[in-house]
Design an enzyme around this catalytic site. Structure first.
Site, mmCIF file in Angstrom:
data_model
loop_
_atom_site.group_PDB
_atom_site.id
_atom_site.type_symbol
_atom_site.label_atom_id
_atom_site.label_comp_id
_atom_site.label_asym_id
_atom_site.label_seq_id
_atom_site.Cartn_x
_atom_site.Cartn_y
_atom_site.Cartn_z
ATOM 1 N N ASP A 84 1.187 -1.389 0.092
ATOM 2 C CA ASP A 84 0.147 -0.103 -0.010
ATOM 3 C C ASP A 84 0.925 1.117 0.241
ATOM 4 O O ASP A 84 1.036 2.463 -1.242
ATOM 5 C CB ASP A 84 -0.718 0.389 1.423
ATOM 6 C CG ASP A 84 -1.788 -1.085 0.957
ATOM 7 O OD1 ASP A 84 -1.902 -1.917 0.265
ATOM 8 O OD2 ASP A 84 -2.533 -1.332 2.156
ATOM 9 N N ALA A 85 2.000 1.345 0.814
ATOM 10 C CA ALA A 85 2.772 2.486 1.081
ATOM 11 C C ALA A 85 3.172 2.817 -0.628
ATOM 12 O O ALA A 85 3.159 3.657 -0.729
ATOM 13 C CB ALA A 85 4.227 2.343 2.040
ATOM 14 N N GLU A 86 4.056 1.576 -1.458
ATOM 15 C CA GLU A 86 4.034 2.717 -2.543
ATOM 16 C C GLU A 86 2.765 2.529 -3.300
ATOM 17 O O GLU A 86 3.551 3.736 -4.236
ATOM 18 C CB GLU A 86 4.377 0.560 -3.343
ATOM 19 C CG GLU A 86 5.674 0.979 -4.750
ATOM 20 C CD GLU A 86 6.839 1.949 -5.139
ATOM 21 O OE1 GLU A 86 7.131 2.279 -3.673
ATOM 22 O OE2 GLU A 86 7.143 2.285 -5.982
ATOM 23 N N TYR A 87 2.010 2.178 -3.342
ATOM 24 C CA TYR A 87 0.960 2.527 -4.747
ATOM 25 C C TYR A 87 0.806 4.308 -3.586
ATOM 26 O O TYR A 87 0.214 5.393 -4.355
ATOM 27 C CB TYR A 87 -0.403 1.929 -3.970
ATOM 28 C CG TYR A 87 -1.605 2.804 -4.830
ATOM 29 C CD1 TYR A 87 -1.535 2.447 -6.424
ATOM 30 C CD2 TYR A 87 -2.121 4.021 -3.918
ATOM 31 C CE1 TYR A 87 -2.835 2.477 -6.871
ATOM 32 C CE2 TYR A 87 -3.489 3.817 -5.058
ATOM 33 C CZ TYR A 87 -3.621 3.510 -6.015
ATOM 34 O OH TYR A 87 -5.116 3.899 -6.948
ATOM 35 N N GLU A 112 -26.503 -15.992 -13.404
ATOM 36 C CA GLU A 112 -26.422 -14.817 -12.564
ATOM 37 C C GLU A 112 -26.984 -14.595 -11.071
ATOM 38 O O GLU A 112 -28.061 -14.816 -10.297
ATOM 39 C CB GLU A 112 -25.420 -13.514 -12.713
ATOM 40 C CG GLU A 112 -26.742 -12.483 -13.741
ATOM 41 C CD GLU A 112 -26.488 -12.123 -14.772
ATOM 42 O OE1 GLU A 112 -25.556 -12.066 -15.599
ATOM 43 O OE2 GLU A 112 -27.339 -10.324 -14.523
ATOM 44 N N LYS A 171 -28.915 -12.053 -8.089
ATOM 45 C CA LYS A 171 -29.256 -10.606 -8.289
ATOM 46 C C LYS A 171 -28.783 -10.415 -7.310
ATOM 47 O O LYS A 171 -29.800 -10.489 -5.991
ATOM 48 C CB LYS A 171 -30.801 -11.190 -7.922
ATOM 49 C CG LYS A 171 -31.619 -10.222 -8.739
ATOM 50 C CD LYS A 171 -33.089 -9.768 -8.252
ATOM 51 C CE LYS A 171 -34.510 -8.920 -9.125
ATOM 52 N NZ LYS A 171 -34.153 -8.458 -7.661
ATOM 53 N N LYS A 207 -37.152 -15.734 -7.298
ATOM 54 C CA LYS A 207 -36.779 -14.983 -6.029
ATOM 55 C C LYS A 207 -35.986 -16.259 -4.681
ATOM 56 O O LYS A 207 -36.152 -17.014 -5.206
ATOM 57 C CB LYS A 207 -37.640 -14.591 -5.221
ATOM 58 C CG LYS A 207 -38.225 -12.987 -5.636
ATOM 59 C CD LYS A 207 -37.252 -12.130 -5.007
ATOM 60 C CE LYS A 207 -38.165 -11.038 -5.257
ATOM 61 N NZ LYS A 207 -37.624 -9.720 -4.302
ATOM 62 N N CYS A 255 -30.347 -6.519 38.352
ATOM 63 C CA CYS A 255 -29.358 -7.276 37.879
ATOM 64 C C CYS A 255 -30.831 -8.315 37.767
ATOM 65 O O CYS A 255 -30.882 -9.394 38.557
ATOM 66 C CB CYS A 255 -28.405 -8.440 37.329
ATOM 67 S SG CYS A 255 -27.611 -9.831 36.967
ATOM 68 N N CYS A 260 -23.222 -13.174 39.974
ATOM 69 C CA CYS A 260 -23.672 -13.637 39.348
ATOM 70 C C CYS A 260 -23.864 -14.334 38.106
ATOM 71 O O CYS A 260 -22.575 -14.877 37.128
ATOM 72 C CB CYS A 260 -23.917 -11.948 38.281
ATOM 73 S SG CYS A 260 -25.209 -12.631 36.887
HETATM 74 S S1 IVH Z 1 -30.332 -7.006 -15.600
HETATM 75 C C1 IVH Z 1 -32.954 -5.314 -18.959
HETATM 76 N N1 IVH Z 1 -28.896 -8.947 -13.256
HETATM 77 O O1 IVH Z 1 -33.160 -6.323 -10.580
HETATM 78 C C2 IVH Z 1 -32.528 -6.248 -17.044
HETATM 79 N N2 IVH Z 1 -31.016 -7.143 -12.926
HETATM 80 O O2 IVH Z 1 -35.778 -5.799 -12.105
HETATM 81 C C3 IVH Z 1 -31.984 -5.096 -16.807
HETATM 82 N N3 IVH Z 1 -30.761 -6.829 -10.436
HETATM 83 O O3 IVH Z 1 -33.288 -2.670 -10.160
HETATM 84 C C4 IVH Z 1 -31.180 -6.043 -15.161
HETATM 85 N N4 IVH Z 1 -29.358 -8.569 -9.905
HETATM 86 O O4 IVH Z 1 -31.073 -3.219 -9.957
HETATM 87 C C5 IVH Z 1 -30.511 -7.547 -13.523
HETATM 88 N N5 IVH Z 1 -27.729 -9.527 -11.871
HETATM 89 C C6 IVH Z 1 -28.286 -8.452 -12.595
HETATM 90 C C7 IVH Z 1 -29.544 -8.202 -11.455
HETATM 91 C C8 IVH Z 1 -29.542 -6.771 -11.868
HETATM 92 C C9 IVH Z 1 -29.581 -7.630 -9.626
HETATM 93 C C10 IVH Z 1 -31.396 -5.538 -10.108
HETATM 94 C C11 IVH Z 1 -31.467 -4.461 -10.977
HETATM 95 C C12 IVH Z 1 -32.828 -3.850 -10.735
HETATM 96 C C13 IVH Z 1 -33.860 -5.320 -10.729
HETATM 97 C C14 IVH Z 1 -34.653 -5.898 -11.922
#
Ligand code: IVH
Length: 703
Positions: A41-44, A127, A129, A333, A432, A456
């Site tokens: 870090d110090a070098e950075y 991926e 969410k 979800k 207590c 206690c």
């Molecule tokens: S794609 C057109 N990918 O979820 C597609 N959204 O309603 C655009 N979000 O508010 C969204 N992870 O902020 C996408 N891997 C992901 C996401 C993601 C979180 C959020 C995004 C948006 C909501 C989707």
């Protein structure tokens, strides 16, 4: 481009500035995005200051993408509106958290594309969410020129100043200078950063700061930071970012699949989450949903589901949109980590050091994967600030391995007959709840404490559990149920009583078989031979953790010298400041604590005097640095560490050129690779034992 800047390369101030910028950008990417810094870090900092000084004397060399320009700008009155070149849409959410959610999406996609049952399975990019807020980053000719929130999807707010302070977000893309590239992704706060931020906020509030508050969850904390009008404050809120899509693009040939797009963004230096995959059909989606669900608690950040996207971008286009949502993506979800429930009562619990913690008794609610009926309220001040009262509907949060907590009240649902605000002293009548000793609160402290000490029973139980735990006296089999039984029956009154426990007394207890009784007797006998460091740690002196205990043991060598040490002498110990020194003095000034030490010694608890060891025994590892990795066949991690330290060596967590040996067991990971890469000798457990048994013969033996 030479990324390893050395000033002699530069022929002019402009060339020098460019070279410094490139070097700093490279190292910031290694540090923030890849989490693998290659320079100290110090070098950075040194390179950073060199660039700062250069820009000071040549202001014309200051560019928008210069790392010195992350925290700039004024406190704003408000944010300017930004019209999105391409609207920021949201995605359809599949609330069926079972496999059905993934199957419904796959069926819909296949129907829209008119696929027959005999057609092959679809390729999907899957991926996470992320639970943060969506941001559009606009890069022109590779330089970050604007960052905007989603807003209503058509236009959002210009939060460029704040977004620039996020170290993970590159101010210049690597190897991409196309006219326009808008990258979309999520700004979020890691759970550990969130906990640390709230801890800091609690400290500020306890110290009397007026305009400070704690945050309900990482998402709210992140949203608050992004919409902070003072960029200097935003810079102090630790934010992170993951890229997941695109906005407007000019002059760039977008890769043909979503997965390849994310790879391309990562190659430009943008953070892209590694937990993603390309998979086939509904079965592949279900498997991803399940495996990420299992991993969810271990992730360093909150997610509220996973996202599936049709991988082929041509098919995405063909599928198009319906009512502002793409047909080619869906969010699937997980069960929520926050729920509403009713607060039935507030209990006050007594901790090991006497700390009184208000605990919410809740109508049982399923949250974060388990049924929760107790949640912490932290302390009286927190409960008052949140205005939590018996009868209220409250929001409970349970995420990761963090203990469940009440994060807020739903005021709209407050009943007319709601209870009073929490007044801990009044509630307890000043005593207590377990032992009736007076309670007290020191000036400037948030917590009330029971003054009963080991008198206690609640503190005694916790102290016994602490004393017996693995890193201290290591008495296997002495768990909380048993301690409750022994203390409640009046069998254990003090720590030394442990050593009077015989087989007959134990075997006579409820739910205790002869075998467990004998095992416990053996474990107690075995614990008598220990080290001074472990012994000191086990006493539970406030502010004396494992490493301080070790330092004290090393410094004083025997316990009598420590018990009699004056404050000034204590302050000479490594890392011991006034608070710790005072706490040690306070502990040993109490006659009953000295009595405990004497009785434990009389019961046969022994340790070699640490300084005696230093003088007499051979210390074959003096000055050596060792790294442990993987599982050794017989030695536990702590045991190996103790042996190495007793032999004068140090155990470090990471392999570097300074490492003398790596001790590798089964399933050794990246540390082993690193050792091989650096040519550090690698030994197994037998090799370690040979080292420990060898005579002192090392080059550092003299010091
Ligand atoms: S794609 C057109 N990918 O979820 C597609 N959204 O309603 C655009 N979000 O508010 C969204 N992870 O902020 C996408 N891997 C992901 C996401 C993601 C979180 C959020 C995004 C948006 C909501 C989707």
């Amino acid at each position: 481009m030479d990324l390893f800047h050395s000033p002699s390369d530069a022929s002019s101030p402009a060339a020098l500035a460019a070279s410094l910028r490139a070097s700093l950008q490279h190292h910031a990417h290694l540090y923030y995005v890849l989490d693998a810094p290659s320079i100290p870090d110090a070098e950075y900092d040194r390179l950073f200051r060199e660039l700062q000084a250069l820009e000071e004397t040549h202001p014309e060399l200051r560019t928008a993408d210069s790392p010195t320009q992350r925290v700039i700008g004024q406190v704003l009155d408000g944010f300017a509106a930004v019209r999105h070149a391409v609207p920021m849409l949201s995605i359809r959410t599949e609330t069926d958290t079972t496999a059905g959610g993934a199957e419904a999406f796959d069926a819909r996609v296949r129907r829209e594309l008119a696929l027959a049952e005999t057609d092959p399975a679809m390729d999907y990019a899957a991926e996470l969410k992320f639970d943060g807020l969506a941001i559009n980053l606009r890069y022109e000719c590779g330089v970050l020129v604007q960052a905007a929130t989603r807003g209503d999807g058509e236009s959002g707010e210009d939060v460029t100043q704040n977004i620039r302070t996020i170290g993970q977000i590159p101010l210049r893309l690597m190897g991409c200078e196309v006219p326009v590239l808008e990258v979309r992704g999520e700004v979020y706060m890691r759970r550990d950063d969130f906990e640390a931020l709230n801890e800091r906020q609690r400290g500020l509030i306890a110290a009397g700061a007026k305009n400070e508050k704690t945050f309900v969850n990482p998402r709210n904390a992140a949203a608050g930071a992004v919409r902070q009008l003072d960029p200097a404050i935003a810079a102090k809120r630790p934010l992170s970012f993951f890229a997941y899509g695109l906005g407007e693009v000019q002059g760039w040939a977008v890769p043909p699949t979503h997965a390849a797009l994310l790879d391309a963004l990562a190659a430009m230096g943008l953070p892209v989450c590694a937990d993603r995959t390309v998979t086939q059909g509904a079965a592949g989606l279900v498997a991803f949903h399940r495996s990420m669900g299992e991993k969810r608690d271990m992730l360093p950040f909150d997610i509220d589901g996973v996202v599936y996207k049709v991988n082929d971008r041509m098919l995405q286009e063909k599928l198009g949109f319906v009512s502002r949502e793409p047909r080619w993506a869906v969010a699937h979800k997980y069960p929520a980590q926050e729920q509403m429930t009713r607060l039935l009562d507030i209990d006050i619990q007594v901790g090991r050091t006497g700390k009184l913690t208000p605990v919410a008794k809740l109508e049982p609610v399923f949250v974060g994967g388990t049924t929760v009926s107790n949640a912490t309220l932290h302390n009286e001040g927190e409960a008052q600030r949140k205005d939590v009262r018996v009868g209220d509907t409250v929001i409970v949060r349970r995420a990761g391995d963090v203990i469940p907590e009440v994060v807020g009240v739903v005021l709209e649902r407050r009943p007319a007959d709601v209870g009073e605000p929490l007044d801990l002293y009044k509630r307890l009548g000043g005593h207590c709840p377990v032992c009736a000793s007076p309670i007290e609160r020191e000036e400037g402290e948030a917590d009330w404490r029971c003054s009963g000490g080991l008198y206690c029973p609640a503190q005694r139980k916790q102290a016994l559990l602490h004393f017996a735990s693995r890193r201290m006296m290591d008495i296997e089999g002495l768990g909380d149920k048993l301690v409750d039984q022994l203390v409640d029956a009046g069998i254990l009154r003090t720590l030394p009583d442990l050593y009077t426990l015989g087989f007959a007394k134990l075997a006579a207890l409820d739910r205790m078989g002869e075998k467990s009784a004998q095992n416990l007797v053996d474990a107690i006998a075995k614990s008598k031979s220990t080290t001074l460091g472990r012994f000191l740690f086990s006493l539970g002196i406030r502010h004396v953790g494992e490493s301080t205990a070790k330092d004290l043991a090393k410094h004083f060598g025997n316990i009598d010298r420590l018990m009699d040490a004056r404050l000034e002498e204590l302050l000479e110990v490594n890392d011991v400041g006034p608070v710790v020194a005072q706490s040690i003095r306070h502990f040993f000034d109490q006659p009953h604590h000295r009595e405990i030490v004497e009785q434990l010694r009389a019961a046969g608890v022994r340790w070699p005097d640490a300084q005696g060891t230093a003088n007499d025994a051979p210390r074959p590892l003096l000055g050596k640095v060792l790294v442990l990795t993987g599982t050794l066949p017989t030695l536990g991690r702590d045991e190996a560490k103790d042996l190495i330290e007793a032999a004068g060596g140090k155990v470090s967590g990471s392999v570097s050129k300074k490492t003398n040996y790596v001790i590798a067991g089964e399933e050794a990971g990246s540390k082993l690779d690193k050792a091989r890469e650096l040519g550090v000798p690698v030994l197994d457990e037998a090799g370690l034992r040979n080292l420990l048994a060898s005579e002192e013969s090392t080059p550092n033996a003299g010091d």
